[in-house]
Design a protein around this motif. Structure first.
Motif, PDB file in Angstrom:
ATOM      1  N   PRO A  23       0.824  -1.211   0.000  1.00  0.00           N
ATOM      2  CA  PRO A  23       0.000   0.000   0.000  1.00  0.00           C
ATOM      3  C   PRO A  23       0.863   1.269   0.000  1.00  0.00           C
ATOM      4  CG  PRO A  23      -0.105  -1.097   2.145  1.00  0.00           C
ATOM      5  CD  PRO A  23       0.670  -1.988   1.245  1.00  0.00           C
ATOM      6  N   ASP A  24       0.464   2.233  -0.802  1.00  0.00           N
ATOM      7  CA  ASP A  24       1.136   3.532  -0.818  1.00  0.00           C
ATOM      8  C   ASP A  24       0.142   4.573  -0.320  1.00  0.00           C
ATOM      9  OD1 ASP A  24       2.430   5.879  -1.274  1.00  0.00           O
ATOM     10  OD2 ASP A  24       2.500   5.709  -3.464  1.00  0.00           O
ATOM     11  N   PHE A  25       0.248   4.866   0.991  1.00  0.00           N
ATOM     12  CA  PHE A  25      -0.734   5.777   1.598  1.00  0.00           C
ATOM     13  C   PHE A  25      -0.442   7.240   1.299  1.00  0.00           C
ATOM     14  CE2 PHE A  25      -1.621   2.337   4.990  1.00  0.00           C
ATOM     15  CZ  PHE A  25      -2.588   1.768   4.177  1.00  0.00           C
ATOM     16  N   THR A  26       0.607   7.502   0.496  1.00  0.00           N
ATOM     17  CA  THR A  26       0.902   8.899   0.167  1.00  0.00           C
ATOM     18  C   THR A  26       0.197   9.321  -1.120  1.00  0.00           C
ATOM     19  OG1 THR A  26       2.850   8.267  -1.116  1.00  0.00           O
ATOM     20  CG2 THR A  26       3.187   8.713   1.228  1.00  0.00           C
ATOM     21  N   LYS A  27      -0.419   8.369  -1.818  1.00  0.00           N
ATOM     22  CA  LYS A  27      -1.142   8.722  -3.047  1.00  0.00           C
ATOM     23  C   LYS A  27      -2.262   9.707  -2.721  1.00  0.00           C
ATOM     24  CE  LYS A  27      -2.357   5.462  -5.980  1.00  0.00           C
ATOM     25  NZ  LYS A  27      -2.745   4.144  -6.519  1.00  0.00           N
ATOM     26  N   SER A  28      -2.601  10.543  -3.693  1.00  0.00           N
ATOM     27  CA  SER A  28      -3.630  11.560  -3.419  1.00  0.00           C
ATOM     28  C   SER A  28      -4.983  10.903  -3.151  1.00  0.00           C
ATOM     29  CB  SER A  28      -3.732  12.539  -4.585  1.00  0.00           C
ATOM     30  OG  SER A  28      -4.041  11.825  -5.772  1.00  0.00           O
ATOM     31  N   GLU A  29      -5.227   9.759  -3.765  1.00  0.00           N
ATOM     32  CA  GLU A  29      -6.460   9.034  -3.424  1.00  0.00           C
ATOM     33  C   GLU A  29      -6.273   7.549  -3.693  1.00  0.00           C
ATOM     34  OE1 GLU A  29     -10.945  10.190  -3.616  1.00  0.00           O
ATOM     35  OE2 GLU A  29     -10.322   9.557  -5.611  1.00  0.00           O
ATOM     36  N   ILE A  30      -6.792   6.755  -2.771  1.00  0.00           N
ATOM     37  CA  ILE A  30      -6.697   5.304  -2.907  1.00  0.00           C
ATOM     38  C   ILE A  30      -8.107   4.765  -3.111  1.00  0.00           C
ATOM     39  CG2 ILE A  30      -6.162   3.176  -1.654  1.00  0.00           C
ATOM     40  CD1 ILE A  30      -3.997   4.780  -0.171  1.00  0.00           C
ATOM     41  N   LYS A  31      -8.257   3.875  -4.068  1.00  0.00           N
ATOM     42  CA  LYS A  31      -9.576   3.254  -4.295  1.00  0.00           C
ATOM     43  C   LYS A  31      -9.633   1.929  -3.531  1.00  0.00           C
ATOM     44  CE  LYS A  31     -11.467   5.097  -8.450  1.00  0.00           C
ATOM     45  NZ  LYS A  31     -11.185   5.488  -9.781  1.00  0.00           N
ATOM     46  N   VAL A  32     -10.657   1.788  -2.707  1.00  0.00           N
ATOM     47  CA  VAL A  32     -10.785   0.601  -1.859  1.00  0.00           C
ATOM     48  C   VAL A  32     -12.168  -0.018  -2.058  1.00  0.00           C
ATOM     49  CG1 VAL A  32     -10.547  -0.301   0.474  1.00  0.00           C
ATOM     50  CG2 VAL A  32      -9.424   1.850  -0.124  1.00  0.00           C
ATOM     51  N   ALA A  33     -12.202  -1.300  -2.437  1.00  0.00           N
ATOM     52  CA  ALA A  33     -13.483  -2.000  -2.599  1.00  0.00           C
ATOM     53  C   ALA A  33     -13.741  -2.860  -1.360  1.00  0.00           C
ATOM     54  CB  ALA A  33     -13.443  -2.887  -3.839  1.00  0.00           C
ATOM     55  N   THR A  34     -14.980  -2.833  -0.866  1.00  0.00           N
ATOM     56  CA  THR A  34     -15.292  -3.576   0.359  1.00  0.00           C
ATOM     57  C   THR A  34     -16.787  -3.728   0.573  1.00  0.00           C
ATOM     58  OG1 THR A  34     -14.877  -3.672   2.751  1.00  0.00           O
ATOM     59  CG2 THR A  34     -15.336  -1.503   1.833  1.00  0.00           C
ATOM     60  N   LEU A  88     -12.227  -9.671  -7.097  1.00  0.00           N
ATOM     61  CA  LEU A  88     -12.106  -9.255  -8.501  1.00  0.00           C
ATOM     62  C   LEU A  88     -11.646  -7.813  -8.645  1.00  0.00           C
ATOM     63  CD1 LEU A  88     -15.236 -10.526 -10.489  1.00  0.00           C
ATOM     64  CD2 LEU A  88     -12.834 -10.866 -11.070  1.00  0.00           C
ATOM     65  N   ALA A  89     -12.019  -6.967  -7.696  1.00  0.00           N
ATOM     66  CA  ALA A  89     -11.871  -5.514  -7.876  1.00  0.00           C
ATOM     67  C   ALA A  89     -10.454  -5.065  -8.243  1.00  0.00           C
ATOM     68  CB  ALA A  89     -12.389  -4.780  -6.643  1.00  0.00           C
ATOM     69  N   PRO A  90      -9.407  -5.536  -7.514  1.00  0.00           N
ATOM     70  CA  PRO A  90      -8.061  -5.088  -7.900  1.00  0.00           C
ATOM     71  C   PRO A  90      -7.592  -5.719  -9.208  1.00  0.00           C
ATOM     72  CG  PRO A  90      -8.073  -6.014  -5.666  1.00  0.00           C
ATOM     73  CD  PRO A  90      -9.375  -6.365  -6.289  1.00  0.00           C
ATOM     74  N   LEU A  91      -8.148  -6.866  -9.557  1.00  0.00           N
ATOM     75  CA  LEU A  91      -7.692  -7.590 -10.753  1.00  0.00           C
ATOM     76  C   LEU A  91      -8.176  -6.917 -12.031  1.00  0.00           C
ATOM     77  CD1 LEU A  91      -8.408 -11.238  -9.524  1.00  0.00           C
ATOM     78  CD2 LEU A  91      -6.289  -9.913  -9.302  1.00  0.00           C
ATOM     79  N   VAL A  92      -9.296  -6.208 -11.947  1.00  0.00           N
ATOM     80  CA  VAL A  92      -9.857  -5.576 -13.151  1.00  0.00           C
ATOM     81  C   VAL A  92      -9.734  -4.051 -13.105  1.00  0.00           C
ATOM     82  CG1 VAL A  92     -11.443  -7.488 -13.579  1.00  0.00           C
ATOM     83  CG2 VAL A  92     -12.208  -5.556 -12.175  1.00  0.00           C
ATOM     84  N   GLY A  93      -8.965  -3.559 -12.098  1.00  0.00           N
ATOM     85  CA  GLY A  93      -8.709  -2.121 -12.056  1.00  0.00           C
ATOM     86  C   GLY A  93      -9.810  -1.290 -11.417  1.00  0.00           C
ATOM     87  N   LEU A  94     -10.764  -1.942 -10.780  1.00  0.00           N
ATOM     88  CA  LEU A  94     -11.824  -1.189 -10.095  1.00  0.00           C
ATOM     89  C   LEU A  94     -11.277  -0.527  -8.822  1.00  0.00           C
ATOM     90  CD1 LEU A  94     -14.869  -0.451  -9.736  1.00  0.00           C
ATOM     91  CD2 LEU A  94     -15.157  -2.633  -8.562  1.00  0.00           C
ATOM     92  N   ALA A  95     -10.306  -1.185  -8.177  1.00  0.00           N
ATOM     93  CA  ALA A  95      -9.784  -0.660  -6.912  1.00  0.00           C
ATOM     94  C   ALA A  95      -8.304  -0.995  -6.774  1.00  0.00           C
ATOM     95  CB  ALA A  95     -10.562  -1.264  -5.743  1.00  0.00           C
TER      96      ALA A  95
END
Length: 207
Positions: A100-111, A139-146
């Motif tokens: 995880p890179d918590f310095t990114k301006s925004e992180i997408k998280v699916a849950t 699936l979410a990180p695998l298809v670029g949703l999160a």
């Protein structure tokens, strides 16, 4: 008469075994029935996510539910006892090898667990775009949703099978005995009797 909300499946079976041990009689649901009535108890089989709701609205006096569900729903019920069953954790998963890179301006998280996730990132002052899903979260990180997911993990094998790995644990969870606040006041001796018997069975008398 105490009404007891139990989540369908393994936890209900475990809990009924505990009741059989401490009260010395058999508690078995008939096939497909959702209510089991005995002399002193009425057991209700409900979905895990609904246990705390039944207890909160006093449709059940007490219930058994995972701490993760309690934390997610935030309903005002009394937490009586950790039953030490149904061990799991709420964890962050990412594609294998990623960190995880918590310095990114925004992180997408699916849950599915929006509230726990919001709290976790808010406490770390990380801007997270939280995407609510109802299933197949892997699936979410695998298809670029999160970028990552927050999910309940028992062994981690589901994540591994889908090319993900746990990068951080948010919380540990076990099942808890909970009570409705009014019921606890109105049926205190009955509820405490159950509490004390289960406590003695699980912990001896030193808890």
């Amino acid at each position: 008469m105490l009404s007891v909300a139990l989540p369908k499946g393994r936890i209900a079976e475990d809990t009924l075994e505990i009741f059989e041990t401490i009260f010395g009689s058999s508690f078995k649901f008939d096939d497909r029935k959702l209510i089991l009535q005995t002399e002193n108890f009425k057991f209700l089989l409900v979905r895990n996510q609904d246990v705390a709701t039944y207890v909160y609205h006093q449709a059940a006096d007490i219930g058994v539910v995972g701490l993760d569900t309690l934390e997610e729903q935030g309903l005002d019920v009394i937490r009586l006892l950790d039953l030490q069953k149904g061990k799991c954790r709420v964890a962050i998963g990412m594609r294998a090898g990623e960190k995880p890179d918590f310095t990114k301006s925004e992180i997408k998280v699916a849950t599915k667990m929006v509230n726990i996730t919001k709290r976790y990132f808010a406490e770390r002052a990380v801007a997270a775009d939280i995407i609510k899903l109802y299933g197949s979260i892997e699936l979410a990180p695998l298809v670029g949703l999160a970028d990552m997911i927050v999910d309940v993990v028992e062994t981690g094998s589901t994540m591994k099978q889908n090319g993900l790995e746990v990068v951080e644990t948010i919380m540990e969870s076990t099942t808890h005995l909970i009570a409705n606040k009014n019921s606890f006041f109105e049926k205190k001796s009955e509820i405490l009797d159950v509490y004390e018997k289960i406590n003695a069975l699980l912990y001896g008398n030193n808890h």
